[in-house]
Design a protein around this motif. Structure first.
Motif, PDB file in Angstrom:
ATOM      1  N   GLN A 256      56.939 -51.634  28.006  1.00  0.00           N
ATOM      2  CA  GLN A 256      55.705 -52.070  27.360  1.00  0.00           C
ATOM      3  C   GLN A 256      55.486 -51.312  26.059  1.00  0.00           C
ATOM      4  OE1 GLN A 256      53.468 -54.421  28.019  1.00  0.00           O
ATOM      5  NE2 GLN A 256      54.513 -55.190  29.815  1.00  0.00           N
ATOM      6  N   PHE A 257      55.659 -52.022  24.955  1.00  0.00           N
ATOM      7  CA  PHE A 257      55.396 -51.397  23.660  1.00  0.00           C
ATOM      8  C   PHE A 257      54.317 -52.195  22.930  1.00  0.00           C
ATOM      9  CE2 PHE A 257      60.094 -50.671  24.204  1.00  0.00           C
ATOM     10  CZ  PHE A 257      60.031 -49.301  24.391  1.00  0.00           C
ATOM     11  N   GLU A 258      53.497 -51.486  22.172  1.00  0.00           N
ATOM     12  CA  GLU A 258      52.539 -52.190  21.303  1.00  0.00           C
ATOM     13  C   GLU A 258      53.270 -52.555  20.010  1.00  0.00           C
ATOM     14  OE1 GLU A 258      48.501 -51.145  18.836  1.00  0.00           O
ATOM     15  OE2 GLU A 258      48.721 -50.184  20.791  1.00  0.00           O
ATOM     16  N   LEU A 259      53.017 -53.762  19.494  1.00  0.00           N
ATOM     17  CA  LEU A 259      53.754 -54.226  18.313  1.00  0.00           C
ATOM     18  C   LEU A 259      53.223 -53.656  17.005  1.00  0.00           C
ATOM     19  CD1 LEU A 259      54.502 -58.061  18.701  1.00  0.00           C
ATOM     20  CD2 LEU A 259      56.077 -56.141  18.861  1.00  0.00           C
ATOM     21  N   VAL A 260      54.160 -53.359  16.108  1.00  0.00           N
ATOM     22  CA  VAL A 260      53.839 -52.944  14.740  1.00  0.00           C
ATOM     23  C   VAL A 260      54.574 -53.916  13.821  1.00  0.00           C
ATOM     24  CG1 VAL A 260      54.123 -51.117  13.012  1.00  0.00           C
ATOM     25  CG2 VAL A 260      53.636 -50.509  15.381  1.00  0.00           C
ATOM     26  N   GLU A 261      53.815 -54.698  13.050  1.00  0.00           N
ATOM     27  CA  GLU A 261      54.430 -55.708  12.179  1.00  0.00           C
ATOM     28  C   GLU A 261      53.805 -55.662  10.783  1.00  0.00           C
ATOM     29  OE1 GLU A 261      55.758 -59.137  15.344  1.00  0.00           O
ATOM     30  OE2 GLU A 261      53.674 -59.186  14.698  1.00  0.00           O
ATOM     31  N   PRO A 262      54.206 -54.659   9.983  1.00  0.00           N
ATOM     32  CA  PRO A 262      53.504 -54.436   8.720  1.00  0.00           C
ATOM     33  C   PRO A 262      53.701 -55.503   7.637  1.00  0.00           C
ATOM     34  CG  PRO A 262      55.292 -52.857   8.996  1.00  0.00           C
ATOM     35  CD  PRO A 262      55.186 -53.607  10.276  1.00  0.00           C
TER      36      PRO A 262
ATOM     37  N   GLN B 246      49.375 -50.180   3.548  1.00  0.00           N
ATOM     38  CA  GLN B 246      50.111 -50.236   4.815  1.00  0.00           C
ATOM     39  C   GLN B 246      50.405 -48.846   5.373  1.00  0.00           C
ATOM     40  OE1 GLN B 246      50.778 -52.539   7.052  1.00  0.00           O
ATOM     41  NE2 GLN B 246      49.573 -53.885   5.747  1.00  0.00           N
ATOM     42  N   VAL B 247      50.747 -47.908   4.498  1.00  0.00           N
ATOM     43  CA  VAL B 247      51.032 -46.545   4.950  1.00  0.00           C
ATOM     44  C   VAL B 247      49.804 -45.960   5.652  1.00  0.00           C
ATOM     45  CG1 VAL B 247      51.437 -44.184   4.130  1.00  0.00           C
ATOM     46  CG2 VAL B 247      52.924 -46.042   3.364  1.00  0.00           C
ATOM     47  N   ALA B 248      48.633 -46.182   5.053  1.00  0.00           N
ATOM     48  CA  ALA B 248      47.381 -45.700   5.669  1.00  0.00           C
ATOM     49  C   ALA B 248      47.145 -46.391   7.010  1.00  0.00           C
ATOM     50  CB  ALA B 248      46.210 -45.949   4.722  1.00  0.00           C
ATOM     51  N   ALA B 249      47.334 -47.724   7.031  1.00  0.00           N
ATOM     52  CA  ALA B 249      47.104 -48.502   8.260  1.00  0.00           C
ATOM     53  C   ALA B 249      48.091 -48.084   9.357  1.00  0.00           C
ATOM     54  CB  ALA B 249      47.239 -49.998   7.966  1.00  0.00           C
ATOM     55  N   LEU B 250      49.358 -47.855   8.978  1.00  0.00           N
ATOM     56  CA  LEU B 250      50.373 -47.467   9.962  1.00  0.00           C
ATOM     57  C   LEU B 250      50.078 -46.088  10.542  1.00  0.00           C
ATOM     58  CD1 LEU B 250      53.547 -48.788   8.108  1.00  0.00           C
ATOM     59  CD2 LEU B 250      52.710 -49.604  10.322  1.00  0.00           C
ATOM     60  N   ARG B 251      49.644 -45.165   9.665  1.00  0.00           N
ATOM     61  CA  ARG B 251      49.311 -43.821  10.157  1.00  0.00           C
ATOM     62  C   ARG B 251      48.168 -43.888  11.160  1.00  0.00           C
ATOM     63  NH1 ARG B 251      49.998 -40.823   4.347  1.00  0.00           N
ATOM     64  NH2 ARG B 251      52.251 -40.520   4.515  1.00  0.00           N
ATOM     65  N   GLU B 252      47.215 -44.764  10.870  1.00  0.00           N
ATOM     66  CA  GLU B 252      46.070 -44.912  11.771  1.00  0.00           C
ATOM     67  C   GLU B 252      46.497 -45.540  13.088  1.00  0.00           C
ATOM     68  OE1 GLU B 252      41.690 -47.009  11.858  1.00  0.00           O
ATOM     69  OE2 GLU B 252      42.629 -46.633   9.921  1.00  0.00           O
ATOM     70  N   GLN B 253      47.327 -46.581  13.006  1.00  0.00           N
ATOM     71  CA  GLN B 253      47.756 -47.290  14.222  1.00  0.00           C
ATOM     72  C   GLN B 253      48.656 -46.409  15.095  1.00  0.00           C
ATOM     73  OE1 GLN B 253      50.092 -50.885  13.645  1.00  0.00           O
ATOM     74  NE2 GLN B 253      50.030 -51.422  15.809  1.00  0.00           N
ATOM     75  N   VAL B 254      49.597 -45.724  14.461  1.00  0.00           N
ATOM     76  CA  VAL B 254      50.628 -45.007  15.211  1.00  0.00           C
ATOM     77  C   VAL B 254      50.189 -43.591  15.626  1.00  0.00           C
ATOM     78  CG1 VAL B 254      52.970 -44.045  15.019  1.00  0.00           C
ATOM     79  CG2 VAL B 254      52.493 -46.359  14.183  1.00  0.00           C
TER      80      VAL B 254
ATOM     81  N   LEU C 218      57.692 -47.535   7.360  1.00  0.00           N
ATOM     82  CA  LEU C 218      57.379 -46.626   8.461  1.00  0.00           C
ATOM     83  C   LEU C 218      57.873 -45.209   8.194  1.00  0.00           C
ATOM     84  CD1 LEU C 218      57.835 -49.123  11.360  1.00  0.00           C
ATOM     85  CD2 LEU C 218      55.939 -47.514  11.242  1.00  0.00           C
ATOM     86  N   ILE C 219      59.029 -45.090   7.534  1.00  0.00           N
ATOM     87  CA  ILE C 219      59.531 -43.752   7.191  1.00  0.00           C
ATOM     88  C   ILE C 219      58.537 -43.075   6.251  1.00  0.00           C
ATOM     89  CG2 ILE C 219      61.344 -42.509   5.925  1.00  0.00           C
ATOM     90  CD1 ILE C 219      63.296 -44.711   7.100  1.00  0.00           C
ATOM     91  N   LYS C 220      58.014 -43.860   5.293  1.00  0.00           N
ATOM     92  CA  LYS C 220      57.025 -43.324   4.350  1.00  0.00           C
ATOM     93  C   LYS C 220      55.749 -42.891   5.089  1.00  0.00           C
ATOM     94  CE  LYS C 220      55.586 -44.599  -0.343  1.00  0.00           C
ATOM     95  NZ  LYS C 220      56.310 -43.537  -1.030  1.00  0.00           N
ATOM     96  N   ALA C 221      55.385 -43.673   6.110  1.00  0.00           N
ATOM     97  CA  ALA C 221      54.128 -43.412   6.827  1.00  0.00           C
ATOM     98  C   ALA C 221      54.264 -42.312   7.874  1.00  0.00           C
ATOM     99  CB  ALA C 221      53.629 -44.704   7.478  1.00  0.00           C
ATOM    100  N   VAL C 222      55.296 -42.404   8.718  1.00  0.00           N
ATOM    101  CA  VAL C 222      55.373 -41.487   9.861  1.00  0.00           C
ATOM    102  C   VAL C 222      56.706 -40.740   9.980  1.00  0.00           C
ATOM    103  CG1 VAL C 222      53.635 -42.766  11.174  1.00  0.00           C
ATOM    104  CG2 VAL C 222      56.052 -43.340  11.484  1.00  0.00           C
ATOM    105  N   GLY C 223      57.576 -40.889   8.955  1.00  0.00           N
ATOM    106  CA  GLY C 223      58.821 -40.121   8.925  1.00  0.00           C
ATOM    107  C   GLY C 223      59.682 -40.303  10.153  1.00  0.00           C
ATOM    108  N   ARG C 224      60.028 -39.178  10.785  1.00  0.00           N
ATOM    109  CA  ARG C 224      60.982 -39.221  11.901  1.00  0.00           C
ATOM    110  C   ARG C 224      60.349 -39.623  13.234  1.00  0.00           C
ATOM    111  NH1 ARG C 224      65.991 -37.310  10.628  1.00  0.00           N
ATOM    112  NH2 ARG C 224      66.445 -36.768  12.783  1.00  0.00           N
ATOM    113  N   GLN C 225      59.060 -40.005  13.202  1.00  0.00           N
ATOM    114  CA  GLN C 225      58.456 -40.619  14.401  1.00  0.00           C
ATOM    115  C   GLN C 225      59.012 -42.033  14.601  1.00  0.00           C
ATOM    116  OE1 GLN C 225      54.371 -38.861  12.939  1.00  0.00           O
ATOM    117  NE2 GLN C 225      53.970 -40.343  14.543  1.00  0.00           N
TER     118      GLN C 225
END
Length: 328
Positions: A172-178, A27-35, A57-64
Motif C-alpha cells: 500500500q503506497f500513497e501516489l505521488v504524481e507531480p 512542485q518542490v514545495a508541494a512535494l516536501r509537504e506531501q512527503v 523529487l530529487i530536488k525536493a527530497v533528495g535521497r528519500q
C-alpha cells in the motif's frame, strides 16, 4: 489525499524557462509537504516523464527518493547507461539498478505472438519491480509515477495507475504524481529547466516492451543485438542530419526472416532491417517523411558494413492508416 484530475481552466501553458521554474518551485514545495520525512519509490525507465518526476523529487527530497531502473534487456543502445550516469553520477540519486536481461529473454524464448510477448514483458516488469518494492516496503510510504495529463484524459479516470499498475494489494503506497496536469510538451520544458540532458528530454516515444516489439516474432539474442546496433546507426545519422526533433519517431525493425545476399564473394543468408520513420500529431494517423536519398544511402551503407547478420535495408513507406506505427 485525492489528487486533482482536471487541469484548471486558467492554468497557463508552460512554454518558457521562467514558467517552468515557477512550476518547479511550486512542485518542490508541494512535494516536501506531501512527503515530509518519508521515502518515495519510483520506477525510472529513462523516458521523459519518469525522468522529470525523478529530477523533481530529487530536488525536493533528495535521497528519500528510491529510483528503481529495471533493464529488461530490450532497451535501446546506451539508454540504461545514460540513466545510471545522469541520475546516480550527476544527481547523486538513490538508484537501484536491476539488470534483468536474462530473466526477460529466458521467458521470451520461442514466443512469437506479439500480444503474448507484450503480456510477458509487462507482467515480468511488475514482478521485478515488486521484488524491489518488497525489499524497501517497510521504509517507503509513497509511490511516484510519471502520469501526465493525456493519460488522465484518455482514461477518463480509469487508467490512473497506468505506470506500475498491478502491484499487489498488500503493498500500500500513497501516489505521488507531480506532472499529472501537464501535457508532454510542457514536461519537456520542465525537464530542460531541471537540467536533464537534451537526449533524455527529447527522447522519442518508446513502447513499454521496448525493442521486444521491434525484434519481430520470437526474440533471439543475436537478432536483438543486430537490431540494437542498426537502430543506433539510424539515430546517429538522423541526429547528424539535423532531423532529431523534426521527425516525430524513427526506428529500425528486424523481422524473423532471412534474405539472400552476397558478402565477400560468398552467399549470405541474413536478416533484413526495415527503417521506419513517421510524423504525427496525435499518433492516431501518421505520414511518412520523404527522406533525403543521400541520408538513406548513408544509413544503408553503414548498417550493411557495421552490423553482423543484416544483408538488406528497406524503407517502410506505409502511412497510418493502414499500417500502425509499430509493426507488432
Amino acid at each position: 489525499m485525492e489528487l486533482p484530475s482536471k487541469r484548471p481552466d486558467d492554468m497557463v501553458r508552460i512554454t518558457t524557462p521562467e514558467l517552468a521554474q515557477a512550476f518547479i518551485d511550486e512542485q518542490v514545495a508541494a512535494l516536501r509537504e506531501q512527503v515530509g520525512d518519508k521515502n518515495v519509490l519510483l520506477a525510472l525507465s529513462g523516458g521523459v516523464d519518469s525522468s522529470v518526476v525523478a529530477a523533481l523529487l530529487i530536488k525536493a527530497v533528495g535521497r528519500q527518493l528510491i529510483c528503481v531502473h529495471v533493464n529488461h534487456g530490450l532497451m535501446r543502445a546506451g539508454e540504461s547507461e545514460q540513466v545510471i550516469d545522469v541520475f546516480r553520477n550527476q544527481m547523486d540519486a538513490n538508484l537501484v539498478y536491476v539488470d534483468a536481461t536474462d530473466r526477460f529473454l529466458g521467458l521470451l524464448e520461442g514466443v512469437a505472438e506479439p500480444e503474448r510477448k507484450r503480456k510477458i514483458i509487462g507482467a515480468e516488469f511488475i514482478r521485478v519491480f515488486e521484488e524491489e518494492a518488497r525489499k524497501v516496503a517497510g521504509d517507503v510510504s509513497f509511490l511516484a509515477q510519471g502520469t501526465i495529463y493525456p493519460d488522465i484524459v484518455e482514461s477518463d479516470g480509469v487508467k490512473a495507475h497506468h505506470n506500475v499498475g498491478g502491484l499487489p494489494e498488500d503493498l500500500q503506497f500513497e501516489l505521488v504524481e507531480p506532472v499529472r496536469l501537464l501535457y508532454k510538451d510542457e514536461v519537456r520544458v520542465v525537464g530542460r529547466e531541471l537540467g536533464l540532458p537534451e537526449s533524455m528530454v527529447e527522447r522519442q516515444p518508446f513502447p513499454g516492451p521496448g525493442l521486444g516489439v521491434r525484434c519481430l516474432g520470437a526474440i533471439t539474442r543475436d537478432r536483438l543485438e543486430a537490431l540494437r546496433a542498426a537502430d543506433k546507426i539510424l539515430r546517429d545519422e538522423f541526429d547528424a542530419a539535423g532531423l532529431a526533433g523534426k521527425v516525430w519517431q524513427y526506428f529500425v525493425v528486424v523481422p524473423d526472416m532471412r534474405a539472400t545476399g552476397v558478402r565477400d564473394g560468398k552467399r549470405a543468408y541474413e536478416w533484413p532491417a526495415v527503417v521506419r520513420a513517421v510524423n504525427t500529431v496525435d499518433a492516431m494517423t501518421a505520414t511518412v517523411p520523404e527522406l533525403d536519398w543521400a541520408l538513406l544511402k548513408k544509413i544503408t551503407d553503414r548498417i550493411l558494413a557495421e552490423v553482423p547478420g543484416i544483408c538488406r535495408v528497406t524503407y517502410d513507406l506505409t502511412p497510418k492508416p493502414i499500417g500502425t506505427i509499430e509493426w507488432e
